[in-house]
Design an enzyme around this catalytic site. Structure first.
Site, PDB file in Angstrom:
ATOM      1  N   CYS A   1     -46.503 -63.440  -7.673  1.00 28.76           N
ATOM      2  CA  CYS A   1     -45.702 -62.276  -8.177  1.00 28.76           C
ATOM      3  C   CYS A   1     -45.275 -62.348  -9.372  1.00 28.76           C
ATOM      4  O   CYS A   1     -44.954 -63.306 -10.010  1.00 28.76           O
ATOM      5  CB  CYS A   1     -44.311 -62.493  -7.352  1.00 28.76           C
ATOM      6  SG  CYS A   1     -43.078 -61.116  -7.940  1.00 28.76           S
TER       7      CYS A   1
ATOM      8  N   CYS B   1     -40.931 -62.273 -10.219  1.00 27.42           N
ATOM      9  CA  CYS B   1     -40.424 -63.720 -10.459  1.00 27.42           C
ATOM     10  C   CYS B   1     -41.337 -64.727 -10.928  1.00 27.42           C
ATOM     11  O   CYS B   1     -41.686 -65.954 -10.500  1.00 27.42           O
ATOM     12  CB  CYS B   1     -39.873 -64.170  -8.919  1.00 27.42           C
ATOM     13  SG  CYS B   1     -41.140 -64.461  -7.642  1.00 27.42           S
TER      14      CYS B   1
ATOM     15  N   SER C   1     -38.327 -64.577   0.206  1.00 26.96           N
ATOM     16  CA  SER C   1     -38.484 -63.183   0.800  1.00 26.96           C
ATOM     17  C   SER C   1     -39.099 -63.273   2.099  1.00 26.96           C
ATOM     18  O   SER C   1     -38.990 -62.378   3.003  1.00 26.96           O
ATOM     19  CB  SER C   1     -39.012 -62.127   0.092  1.00 26.96           C
ATOM     20  OG  SER C   1     -38.397 -61.948  -1.086  1.00 26.96           O
TER      21      SER C   1
ATOM     22  N   CYS D   1     -38.867 -58.927  -2.438  1.00 26.40           N
ATOM     23  CA  CYS D   1     -40.194 -59.017  -3.234  1.00 26.40           C
ATOM     24  C   CYS D   1     -41.294 -59.312  -2.054  1.00 26.40           C
ATOM     25  O   CYS D   1     -41.125 -60.327  -1.743  1.00 26.40           O
ATOM     26  CB  CYS D   1     -40.237 -60.325  -3.953  1.00 26.40           C
ATOM     27  SG  CYS D   1     -41.796 -60.292  -4.924  1.00 26.40           S
TER      28      CYS D   1
ATOM     29  N   CYS E   1     -44.272 -61.482  -2.891  1.00 25.29           N
ATOM     30  CA  CYS E   1     -44.082 -62.785  -2.660  1.00 25.29           C
ATOM     31  C   CYS E   1     -44.118 -63.276  -1.216  1.00 25.29           C
ATOM     32  O   CYS E   1     -44.788 -64.138  -0.729  1.00 25.29           O
ATOM     33  CB  CYS E   1     -42.680 -63.324  -3.274  1.00 25.29           C
ATOM     34  SG  CYS E   1     -42.540 -63.757  -4.849  1.00 25.29           S
TER      35      CYS E   1
HETATM   36  N1  NFV Z   1     -39.263 -63.730  -2.823  1.00 23.38           N
HETATM   37  C1  NFV Z   1     -39.900 -64.149  -3.697  1.00 23.38           C
HETATM   38 FE1  NFV Z   1     -40.066 -64.336  -5.696  1.00 23.38          FE
HETATM   39  C2  NFV Z   1     -38.605 -64.580  -5.953  1.00 23.38           C
HETATM   40  N2  NFV Z   1     -37.579 -64.622  -6.527  1.00 23.38           N
HETATM   41  C3  NFV Z   1     -40.552 -66.169  -4.947  1.00 23.38           C
HETATM   42  O1  NFV Z   1     -40.645 -67.045  -4.793  1.00 23.38           O
HETATM   43  O2  NFV Z   1     -39.968 -62.535  -5.932  1.00 23.38           O
HETATM   44 NI1  NFV Z   1     -41.403 -61.911  -6.479  1.00 23.38          NI
END
Ligand code: NFV
Ligand code: HEM
Ligand code: HEM
Ligand code: SF4
Ligand code: SF4
Ligand code: F3S
Ligand SMILES: [Mg+2]
Lengths: 245, 559, 372
Positions: free
Chosen positions: B63, B66, B509, B553, B556
C-alpha cells in the site's frame, strides 16, 4: 597463399623413414598477432572485470585524490576496444588468410567434419594419437567457435550495451541499445556479461592443457606454432584434411 | 425482511477496490450487509523464496497510502525471527516516521477522503465570506488564513471552477442530499481547508524523505535504518537535516491543532445523530506500538496493547501474537481454500490458496451465503474485531494512560457528550482526529529523545552482526507488528535456508472489511452498516459515511 | 494553456455534429442540473462550454498500491490541485472521486460514449495493471473485470499514460510467480500511444511534468525504446549521482553505518542499482528536492526498471542466474566451471601418465622399442 613445404632434416629422415617429419607454415602472422593480442586482452579484461564487480582496494582520504575504480574501468574499456578491433581483424583474416585460417569453421553439414570431431574426441579420451591436423581439428574448431567466437560476440554485445548506458541515445546506444531490453534490462545484461566472463576462464584452462597435451602426444610442435607459425607433420597426415576446403 | 438490495461498487475515496451490498427493509433501514474486497495480488505467494532482507520492499508496496507501515512490520518480523535488536536511534527514527505517517494519513483521510460525506461543495457557493471568516476565527483563533478577503478569493475560485461546467472529481455526487447538514459558511470553510490540507500533506512526509530517501515508499533496513548519523558530515543525518525535521514537526502540530481538531469539533455538533449509527462490533483489538524500550517490551509502548470485548471499558485483555490460539484467519466466505482442511489458521501455519467461487463478471450481485470476497476473515479467539484509531483510543483510555484520558475527555467535554458516543461512526471519525493530536505531540517527544541520544554520544543506526545470511539459523520464525493508521498490522514469517519459507500478512483493513466467518459473524464494516437508515437508496451517502469512517484500504486488506 | 486555441470547445464539437444553438442551450441546462446547479447558473455554464474546455482525464486503478496517486498529490510545482482544478478535468478517479457506485461508472461510460460519437476526447491515465489469469477475476470494479474496463476505456482514448511501474512494467504483482497474470498496460493496449512513466512510484514532479508537457505543447513527449519520456528517463541515476566521485575513487560503503556510510561513500557494494536505473532521482530528487534514496544512505533498488523485483536480492550487486533450476550467482557458476575444467585436466593428465608408464613397462618386457 603458397604452401611452403620444407624437409626438416633429410639426412635424419633418410635414417629413420617413419619419423620423417615435415614442416609447414600454417599460422600466418596476422593469426599469430591476433592470438596473442587476444590472449592478453582476455586476461586483462577478466581481471579488471572482476575488480569492477567487487572492488576491494579502499583508499582512505578524499575522493579527489583517488581514481582507483575509474582506472580499472578505463583499462577495461581500452582493452575491450582492443579486443573488439582484434576480433574484427581475425574475422577479416578468416576470408583473407590461408586455408588454415578457415580451418576452425564448424562444417557441420559435412559428414567428414562430424567424423573428425568424434575421432578427435575419442582420441583424446583414449590417449590415441591419430593423424596430425595442420589446421584446427574439428573439436578444436568447435571449441573456438563456441568459446571464442560466440562468447566473444556475446561479451562484445553485452559489454558495448553496458558501455552505451551512460548515453543511451548516443552512437553505441543506437548500435547495441536493443540488447538491453532483449536480455530483460540493464541488470540482467550485467549479470550475463559477468557470467560469460567465466566462459573464457573455462576455455583457457582446457585450451592451454590441450595445446600442451596435443603437442606432447602428436609431436607436432603445436606449442611453438603460435609463435613461429610452423607445424610439423608426417607423410600421410595431409590426406586426412581434405574435407577442409 | 429485506425488500431492496443496494450495491455500491466502486466505493470511492478509499484505497483499492471495495464493493458493498446492503439489504434494506421497508423503512429503508439496513438489515444486512456484505463487504467484498474485489482485488487480490498474491503478495504472500510472491514473497516465498525471497531474501528476507528484501521483504520490506515488497511488503511496502502492499500500500502506498499507508506507505512505510508494511515495511516496518516486515523488518520487525525478520528481526524477530533472526534475533536482531535494533539500535535505539533506529527505534526512534522508525517511531518518528510512523508518527509522521499517521498524522499525514489521518489528515488526508479527514479532508480528502471523508469530508465530502459531510460537506456539500455546491452549498459552499452560497456562503458569505464575511460570515465564514467569523466562523473560522471562532473555531480556530490562531489559524492565519481566515480573513474575509481570503474566503472571498476562495469562493471566487470555487465559483469559477463550478461555472466552468467541468466539475471533475466533484461531478455526479450527492450535493443537495438531505443528509448534508452544514450551513454554507461551514461548507466553504471546509472546502478551503480541503485545499490547505492538500498543500500541507506534501510537506510533512519530507520527514520520510530525510530518513528514508523518498515518499511514498521510503527505505527501511533489516537491523536498523540506512540513514547514518554524523554531525560532522554533510552527507549524513546532521544538524541541517534534523532542523528540517523539527520544522516539519512544528508545522504538523499547527495543522493538527489549528485546522484538523477545530474543524472536527466544528462539524461534529451538526452530525451528533451519527453517534447512534455505525458502532458495529464493539470488540476492539490493539497490538500497540511506539516502543520506548525495544519492540520486545510492550509495557513501554506509547500505544498500549490490548483487547476490549463487548464495549466493556472496564477490562483490557492481553494479546499475544505468537499464541496460535489467538489471531487466526478463516476463509468460509473468502475466495480461498485451506488444504489442511482446518477452519481457522494461525498465520505461522497460514495458507494462501486462491479459489474464486463468485459469479462470472460482469455480475450484478454477490451471494452472501457463499464466498464473496478476496479478504480472509481474521478473528481473535474466534471474535470478530474492529481495529484502528478508535480501538487505540479506547484501549489507551481504558488502560488509564493519562495522555489518552486527557484528549478523549477534552473532546467529550467540548461536545458535551458521554463516552458512549465513541462507539459509532462519529466516534470513529473523532478518534482519528484525537489520535492525530497525540501523534503530533509525540513527534516532538520522539525528536527530543533522538537529540538526547545524540547528545549522549550515541549515533548508531544499524546493527549488522546478523546481516550476512551465513550467520542465520537454518530455520527460524518470527512476527512483526505495528499499529498502522488503520489499525493493528501483523506479519508472520518463517525463514528456511536463508529464504522466506512462508509469509503471512494480517492487515487492519482485513480485520475491518472482512467477510463473515464460519459462524456467520460479520466483519466490522458489515456489522457497522446494519441498523443505519438510508434516506435515498440511490444516493448512498449513509453507506459512504460509515464505511469511510473506517478509512478503508483494500490493497492492504487483500494484498 | 495554449492548447485551448487548438482544442475545440464543447460548443464547437456539438455544432460540428449538427446541434443547433437551441439544442446546445438545452444541453447546457441539463448539464447544469446534473451538476446540482440552479437555473441562474445556466448562462455561466453556456459561456464555459463555449470557450474553455479542459481536457477530461479518466484515471483508472487496477492492481496497485495507489502510491502513484499519493506521489502525484505530493507535486510541488505545479501543485496537484492546480493540475486537477485548472489544467485538466479529472472526471474519473475512484481514489478521489466524490460520487460512488454507479454514479461514477456513469461518468466514465458517458465520456466513452461522447468520444465514440466524436463529441469529445479524453486522456486515459492508468495506475496499476490488469490481472489476466482466470478471466481477470482478480480485480473487478462495478462487477466487471478491470481488464474489460481498461480495454473499453482505452479504445477511445486520445492517449494513454501508464503511471508507475505497475502500469508500465508490471511491478510487484507481476513478480515471480505472478499469481494473477498481471500485465502492464502496453502489453494489453495496441494501436494507441502509451506513455510509460515508471517508478515505484514515479517522482511527483515527473508525473505532473509529463501531464503539463502534453497540455502546454499539445504533443506527446519524446519517448525512448521502452516508451518512457526521454526528458526524465534519459540518463542513469549513477551518471548523475553526487556519490559518483566516491565510486570513481573506489571508496565504498562496506557495511551499514560504517565510517564510509557516515561520510556518504558510494553504495555500489551494498547493491545500489543506480548503475542500471534510468530515472531522475539523482537530479530532481524527491519531495521537492529534499533527498533521494541514495542521499539518505540506502542504495537504489531500481524501482523504475523492468522486472526489478526479480533482480534481487537488493543488497547483492548481481542477481542469481535466471535459468530454470539454477540457484546460483554468476561467480558460483563460473568458479564451479573453472574447477571442473581444472579437475578434468588433472584427471586426464594423470591417466595419460599412468597409461604411458604402463606402456613403457610393456615395451620393456616385449623389447620392441620403436612404437609410441
Ligand atoms: N489497512 C491498511 Fe494499511 C493502513 N493503515 C496497513 O497496514 O492502508 Ni493502505
Ligand atoms: C599460454 C597460453 C596459450 C598458448 C600456448 C596458446 C597456443 C595456441 C595454439 C598452439 C593454437 C593453435 C591450436 C590449434 O591448432 O587448434 C591456439 C589457437 C587459439 N588460441 Fe591459444 N594459446 C594460449 C592462450 C590462449 C588464450 C588465453 C586464448 C583466449 C581466450 C586463446 C585463444 C585461441 C584461439 C581463439 C585460437 C584459434 C586461433 C585462430 O584460429 O585464430 N589462446 N592457441
Ligand atoms: C573477454 C572479454 C570480457 C570480459 C572477460 C569482461 C569481463 C567483465 C566483467 C567480469 C565485468 C564486471 C561485471 C559486473 O559484475 O558488473 C565487466 C564489466 C564491464 N565490461 Fe567487460 N568484459 C569483457 C569484454 C568487454 C567488452 C568487449 C566491453 C565493451 C565495451 C566491455 C565493457 C564492460 C563494461 C561497460 C562493464 C561495466 C563497467 C561498469 O559498469 O562499471 N567488456 N566486464
Ligand atoms: S508502481 Fe509501485 S508505487 Fe505505483 S502503484 Fe505500483 S506498486 Fe505502487
Ligand atoms: S551510490 Fe549508486 S548511483 Fe551513486 S555512484 Fe554509487 S553506485 Fe552509482
Ligand atoms: S529505487 Fe527508485 S526512487 Fe529512484 S533512486 Fe532508485 S529509481
Ligand atoms: Mg494475508
Amino acid at each position: 597463399m603458397a604452401s611452403v613445404v620444407k624437409p626438416l632434416d633429410p639426412a635424419d629422415a633418410a635414417a629413420r623413414p617413419h619419423r620423417y617429419f615435415r614442416r609447414q607454415y600454417v599460422w600466418q602472422w596476422p593469426i599469430r598477432i591476433y592470438h596473442w593480442v587476444n590472449a592478453v586482452c582476455v586476461t586483462v579484461l577478466f581481471s579488471t572485470g572482476l575488480y569492477i564487480a567487487s572492488p576491494i582496494l579502499a583508499p582512505a582520504g578524499e575522493p579527489v585524490q583517488h581514481f582507483v575504480m575509474a582506472r580499472f574501468r578505463q583499462i577495461h574499456f581500452v582493452f575491450a576496444f582492443l579486443f573488439l578491433i582484434n576480433f574484427l581483424w581475425r574475422i577479416y583474416w578468416f576470408w583473407m588468410g590461408n586455408n588454415y585460417a578457415r580451418s576452425g569453421f564448424p562444417f557441420f553439414w559435412r559428414p567428414q567434419w562430424w567424423r573428425d570431431l568424434f575421432r578427435q574426441a575419442f582420441g583424446y579420451m583414449r590417449f590415441h594419437a591419430g593423424h596430425i591436423h595442420l589446421g584446427h581439428n574439428a573439436l578444436g574448431g568447435l571449441a573456438y567457435t563456441i568459446f571464442v567466437i560466440a562468447l566473444g560476440w556475446a561479451q562484445i554485445f553485452t559489454g558495448l550495451a553496458l558501455y552505451s548506458e551512460s548515453s543511451p541515445s548516443g552512437f553505441w546506444g543506437g548500435v547495441v541499445g536493443w540488447v538491453i531490453p532483449l536480455l530483460g534490462g540493464s541488470f540482467q545484461v550485467r549479470m550475463w556479461h559477468h557470467l560469460f566472463a567465466w566462459g573464457f576462464v573455462f576455455f583457457a584452462i582446457l585450451h592451454i592443457y590441450i595445446i600442451l597435451y596435443d603437442g606432447l602426444q602428436y609431436r607436432n610442435g603445436l606449442l611453438t606454432s603460435m609463435a613461429s607459425g610452423e607445424k610439423f607433420f608426417k607423410d600421410g597426415d595431409l590426406e586426412h584434411d581434405t574435407w577442409i576446403s | 425482511m429485506a425488500t431492496q438490495r443496494v450495491v455500491v461498487d466502486p466505493i470511492t475515496r478509499i484505497e483499492g477496490h471495495l464493493r458493498i451490498e446492503v439489504m434494506l427493509d421497508e423503512h429503508g433501514t439496513i438489515t444486512d450487509a456484505i463487504s467484498s474486497g474485489t482485488m487480490w495480488r498474491g503478495l504472500e505467494l510472491i514473497l516465498q523464496g525471497r531474501d528476507p532482507r528484501d521483504a520490506w520492499a515488497f511488503c511496502e508496496r502492499i500500500c502506498g497510502v499507508c506507505t512505510t507501515v508494511h515495511a516496518l512490520a516486515s523488518v520487525r518480523a525478520v528481526e524477530n525471527a533472526l534475533g536482531i535488536a535494533v539500535p535505539e536511534n533506529a527505534e526512534i527514527i522508525r517511531n518518528i516516521m510512523w508518527l509522521a505517517q499517521t498524522v499525514q494519513d489521518h489528515v488526508i483521510h479527514f479532508y480528502h477522503l471523508h469530508a465530502l460525506d459531510w460537506v456539500d461543495i455546491v452549498s459552499a457557493l452560497k456562503a458569505d465570506p464575511k460570515a465564514t471568516s467569523e466562523l473560522a476565527q471562532k473555531v480556530s483563533p490562531s489559524w492565519p488564513k481566515s480573513s474575509p478577503g481570503y474566503f472571498a478569493d476562495m469562493a471566487g475560485t470555487l465559483t469559477k471552477f463550478v461555472q466552468s461546467g467541468q466539475l471533475g472529481l466533484f461531478q455526479n455526487a450527492y450535493w443537495g442530499h438531505p443528509a448534508y447538514k452544514l450551513p454554507p459558511e461551514a461548507n466553504l470553510m471546509a472546502v478551503c481547508h480541503y485545499l490547505e490540507a492538500l498543500r500541507w500533506q506534501k510537506e510533512i512526509i519530507k520527514i520520510h524523505t530525510v530518513f528514508g530517501g523518498k515518499n511514498p515508499h521510503p527505505n527501511y533496513l533489516v537491523g536498523g535504518m540506512a540513514s547514518a548519523i554524523d554531525m560532522q558530515s554533510d552527507n549524513a543525518i546532521n544538524m541541517e537535516r534534523l532542523n528540517m525535521v523539527r520544522t516539519l514537526i512544528m508545522d504538523a502540530i499547527d495543522i493538527v491543532e489549528q485546522l484538523y481538531i477545530p474543524d472536527l469539533l466544528a462539524v461534529a455538533p451538526f452530525y451528533l445523530e451519527w453517534a447512534n449509527y455505525g458502532g458495529g462490533l464493539g470488540n476492539y483489538l490493539v497490538y500497540g506500538d511506539l516502543p520506548q524500550n525495544g519492540i520486545g517490551d510492550p509495557s513501554k509502548f506509547r500505544f498500549p496493547r490490548g483487547v476490549i470485548l463487548n464495549k466493556n471499558l472496564a477490562e483490557v485483555l492481553p494479546v499475544d501474537l505468537a499464541d496460535t490460539e489467538q489471531v487466526r484467519e478463516e476463509v468460509a466466505h473468502s475466495w480461498y481454500e485451506y488444504q489442511s482442511g482446518q477452519d481457522a489458521l494461525h498465520p505461522w501455519e497460514g495458507e494462501t490458496r486462491p479459489k474464486y467461487a463468485g459469479p462470472k463478471p460482469p455480475y450484478q450481485q454477490l451471494d452472501e451465503n457463499g464466498k464473496y470476497s478476496w479478504l480472509k476473515s481474521p478473528r481473535w479467539k474466534g471474535n470478530a474485531m474492529e481495529v484502528g484509531p478508535l480501538a487505540r483510543m479506547l484501549v489507551g483510555y481504558a488502560s488509564g494512560a493519562p495522555e489518552f484520558k486527557e484528549v478523549v475527555e477534552g473532546a467529550l467535554g467540548i461536545l458535551k457528550v458521554p463516552a458512549t458516543v465513541l462507539f459509532s461512526t462519529l466516534g470513529r471519525t473523532a478518534a482519528r482526529g484525537l489520535e492525530a493530536r497525540l501523534s503530533a505531540r509525540w513527534l516532538l517527544a520522539e525528536y527530543d529523545r533522538l537529540i538526547a541520544n545524540l547528545k549522549a554520544g550515541n549515533t548508531a543506526t544499524a546493527s549488522t552482526e546478523r546481516w550476512e545470511p551465513s550467520t542465520w539459523p537454518a530455520e527460524c520464525k518470527g512476527f512483526g507488528f505495528t499499529e498502522a493508521p488503520r489499525g493493528a498490522l501483523g506479519h508472520w514469517v518463517k525463514i528456511k535456508d536463508s529464504k522466506i519459507d512462508s509469509y503471512q500478512i494480517v492487515v487492519p483493513s482485513t480485520w475491518n472489511a472482512s467477510p463473515k466467518d464460519g459462524r456467520e459473524q460479520h466483519g466490522a464494516y458489515e456489522a457497522a452498516l446494519i441498523g443505519t437508515p438510508m434516506a435515498d437508496p440511490k444516493r448512498p451517502v449513509e453507506i459512504l459515511r460509515t464505511i469511510h469512517s473506517f478509512d478503508p484500504c483494500l490493497a492492504c486488506a487483500s494484498h | 494553456m495554449n492548447s485551448r486555441s487548438r482544442r475545440p470547445s464543447t460548443y464547437e464539437v456539438l455544432r460540428e455534429h449538427g446541434f443547433d444553438r437551441r439544442s446546445f442551450l438545452k444541453y447546457c441546462t441539463v448539464t447544469a442540473a446534473a451538476m446540482g446547479l440552479d437555473a441562474s447558473m445556466v448562462p455561466k455554464v453556456v459561456e464555459a462550454m463555449e470557450t474553455k474546455p479542459r481536457i477530461p482525464v479518466i484515471w483508472l486503478h487496477g492492481l496497485e498500491c495507489t502510491c502513484c496517486s499519493e506521489s502525484f498529490i505530493r507535486s510541488s510545482h505545479p501543485i496537484a490541485q492546480d493540475v486537477v482544478l485548472n489544467m485538466i478535468s479529472l472526471d474519473y478517479d475512484d481514489t478521489l472521486q466524490a460520487a460512488a457506485g454507479f454514479q461514477v461508472e456513469e461518468i466514465r461510460k458517458g465520456l466513452i460514449q461522447q468520444a465514440r460519437d466524436g463529441k469529445g476526447e479524453y486522456i486515459l491515465a492508468v495506475e496499476g495493471n490488469a490481472p489476466t489469469a482466470d478471466g481477470g477475476i482478480y480485480c473487478t470494479v462495478g462487477g466487471d473485470t478491470f481488464l474489460n474496463i481498461l480495454l473499453e476505456t482505452a479504445e477511445h482514448a486520445k492517449a494513454v499514460v501508464a503511471w508507475g511501474s505497475c502500469a508500465s512494467n508490471g511491478c510487484v504483482q507481476a513478480a515471480r510467480p505472478n499469481p494473477t497474470g498481471a500485465k502492464p498496460v502496453h502489453e494489453l493496449i495496441h494501436g494507441k500511444p502509451v506513455i510509460n512513466v515508471p517508478g515505484c512510484p514515479p517522482i511527483a514532479e515527473v508525473m505532473t511534468g509529463v501531464l503539463t508537457y502534453i497540455l502546454t505543447f499539445d504533443r506527446l513527449p519524446e519517448l525512448d525504446r521502452q516508451g518512457r519520456p526521454k526528458m526524465y528517463y534519459g540518463q542513469r541515476i549513477h551518471d548523475k549521482c553526487y556519490r559518483r566521485a566516491f565510486f570513481d575513487a573506489g571508496q565504498f560503503v562496506e557495511a551499514w553505518d560504517d565510517d564510509g556510510a557516515r561520510e556518504g561513500w558510494c553504495l555500489y557494494k551494498m547493491g545500489c542499482r543506480g548503475p542500471s536505473t534510468y530515472n531522475s532521482c539523482s537530479t530532481m530528487k524527491w519531495n521537492n528536492g529534499v533527498s533521494f534514496p541514495i542521499g539518505s544512505g540506502h542504495g537504489c533498488i531500481g524501482c523504475s526498471e523492468n522486472n526489478f523485483w526479480d533482480n534481487g536480492p537488493f543488497y547483492e550487486r548481481l542477481s542469481m542466474v535466471p535459468l530454470p533450476g539454477v540457484e546460483s550467482t554468476p561467480d558460483q557458476i563460473g568458479k564451479t566451471a573453472a574447477v571442473v575444467a581444472g579437475v578434468g585436466v588433472a584427471a586426464h593428465f594423470t591417466a595419460f601418465l599412468a597409461r604411458k608408464a604402463m606402456a613403457k613397462g610393456k615395451e620393456g618386457e616385449s623389447g620392441s622399442g620403436e612404437k609410441e
